[in-house]
Design an enzyme around this catalytic site. Structure first.
Site, PDB file in Angstrom:
ATOM      1  N   LYS A 140      -6.931  54.354  14.236  1.00 38.37           N
ATOM      2  CA  LYS A 140      -6.663  53.249  13.299  1.00 38.37           C
ATOM      3  C   LYS A 140      -5.623  53.693  12.265  1.00 38.37           C
ATOM      4  CE  LYS A 140     -10.593  54.735  10.516  1.00 38.37           C
ATOM      5  NZ  LYS A 140     -12.034  54.541  10.248  1.00 38.37           N
ATOM      6  N   TYR A 149      11.438  61.791 -15.560  1.00 36.36           N
ATOM      7  CA  TYR A 149      11.067  60.663 -16.426  1.00 36.36           C
ATOM      8  C   TYR A 149      10.005  61.096 -17.436  1.00 36.36           C
ATOM      9  CZ  TYR A 149      13.389  57.238 -13.395  1.00 36.36           C
ATOM     10  OH  TYR A 149      14.307  56.494 -12.699  1.00 36.36           O
ATOM     11  N   ARG A 194     -22.434  49.383   4.189  1.00 36.66           N
ATOM     12  CA  ARG A 194     -21.099  48.815   4.306  1.00 36.66           C
ATOM     13  C   ARG A 194     -21.143  47.764   5.415  1.00 36.66           C
ATOM     14  NH1 ARG A 194     -15.958  52.712   5.345  1.00 36.66           N
ATOM     15  NH2 ARG A 194     -16.882  52.683   7.431  1.00 36.66           N
TER      16      ARG A 194
END
Ligand SMILES: *Cc1c(COP(=O)(O)O)cnc(C)c1O
Length: 356
Positions: free
Chosen positions: A35, A252, A130
């Site tokens: 997946k 930054y 779940r």
């Protein structure tokens, strides 16, 4: 000359990791989980390297269809099953095995007129809360599925919430075994962590994911100790070198103010490539094979590495962000996440190079 950033995928590492899974669970069939675009490695690429696995697991019907179109003929398990009754024709067409985790999915199957029955993995909620049927509802669900003409083979599965942690698997194993008692069904429980640590969870099918890509599922044991080899190396080069004096800042913001004269190497890799922006100064990075540290904030396309103690490093020096020589787990740990997330987040703009 292309930008020097690339992700190298080591096929031999994936095959090695699959062989290691077999060694640990010799009596089980292996459902290789691919997946999330093969955990960032490319779904078809991962499937090819894992073609010796007994089955493949994905999330969407599109992924299953792409695997069939590419010629993969082994069982394909849809980990969340169908999302609607209208998915059933494609499920049948592509011979996809469906996880069934809620009553509506059983209803869709019972109401469907299918040309060829499909295989079903019934999911038990053994404590993760779940997906899945509560233990008390399992026997009824099995009875309904057994009555359905749309269902061929049935298997009982569950997912383990703490196989990678101190709490282990006993507490869920007991619940699962109770739910399965008397049903005489094959079973699947183990993710990578359970496959490696808890043989009592192996059963008929194991479902390794992360370990196949060479990443340790454990916080307290490295991939190398487990015997895994990283399948992805994210590498780049130094494209500029700066000299910052004591008191100056890097990149930054003014969060990274150096205390000594510092040689700064600018690396062609940033958060738009999938490198975590939350990685703080000090996150490990390899320059010319030597471990040094990230400096300052990660930019969209660049980041900075400390070269002060690496006099040989210069423009063109090779940099490993993670992979060979630097486990992705270590970078993830510094950034407050897990290796899974970094691999899955590899940006589409990063060229992938496949290697043996
Ligand atoms: C993702 C997934 C796995 C694989 O887990 P890893 O920790 O990557 O080994 C196994 N089973 C299910 C149901 C999953 O969703």
């Amino acid at each position: 000359m292309p930008r020097p950033l690339k992700a190298r995928i080591h096929r031999s590492a994936i095959r090695h990791n699959l062989a290691l899974a077999r060694q640990h669970a010799p009596a089980s069939r292996i459902l290789a989980v691919i997946k999330a675009n093969g955990y960032g490695h490319g779904m078809l690429r991962a499937a090819q390297a894992l073609c010796d696995a007994d089955g493949l697991a994905v999330l969407s019907l599109d992924e299953a269809a792409a695997l069939r179109a590419a010629g993969f003929s082994q069982p394909i398990v849809l980990l969340e099953g169908m999302f609607g009754a209208e998915d059933i024709p494609a499920v049948v067409d592509h011979r996809v095995t469906c996880v069934i985790h809620r009553p509506a999915q059983i209803e869709w199957l019972r109401n469907a007129a299918v040309a060829r029955p499909i295989d079903v993995w019934l999911k038990v909620n053994s404590g993760m809360n779940r997906l899945g049927f509560s233990p008390a509802a399992v026997a009824d669900a099995v009875a309904h599925l057994r009555q359905s003409a749309a269902v061929a083979n049935l298997l009982l599965m569950t997912h383990l919430a703490t196989a990678d942690e101190q709490r282990g698997v006993d507490w869920q194993l007991a619940v699962f075994q109770q739910s399965a008692a008397g049903l005489a069904l094959p079973a699947s429980l183990a993710n990578s962590a359970a496959l490696l640590r808890y043989p009592e969870t192996h059963a008929d099918w194991v479902r390794p994911g992360i370990m196949l890509y060479g990443v340790s599922p454990f916080a307290d044991e490295s991939a190398a100790r487990v015997g895994l080899r990283p399948a992805m190396t994210l590498q780049s080069e130094i494209i500029a070198v700066q000299q910052a004096s004591a008191g100056e800042t890097i990149g930054y913001g003014d969060g990274c103010r150096v205390e000594r004269t510092t040689r700064v190497g600018i690396v062609a890799c940033g958060y738009a490539d999938g490198y975590p922006r939350h990685a703080p100064s000090g996150t490990p990075i390899l320059v010319g094979g030597v471990k040094t540290r990230l400096l300052g904030r990660v930019s969209m396309d660049m980041l900075a590495a400390d070269l002060t103690d690496l006099p040989a490093a210069a423009v063109g020096s090779p940099v490993v962000l993670w992979g060979e020589g630097l486990p992705v787990e270590d970078v993830a740990h510094a950034a407050g996440t897990i290796g899974y997330e970094l691999l899955c987040a590899l940006a589409p703009r990063v060229p992938v190079v496949e290697e043996e």
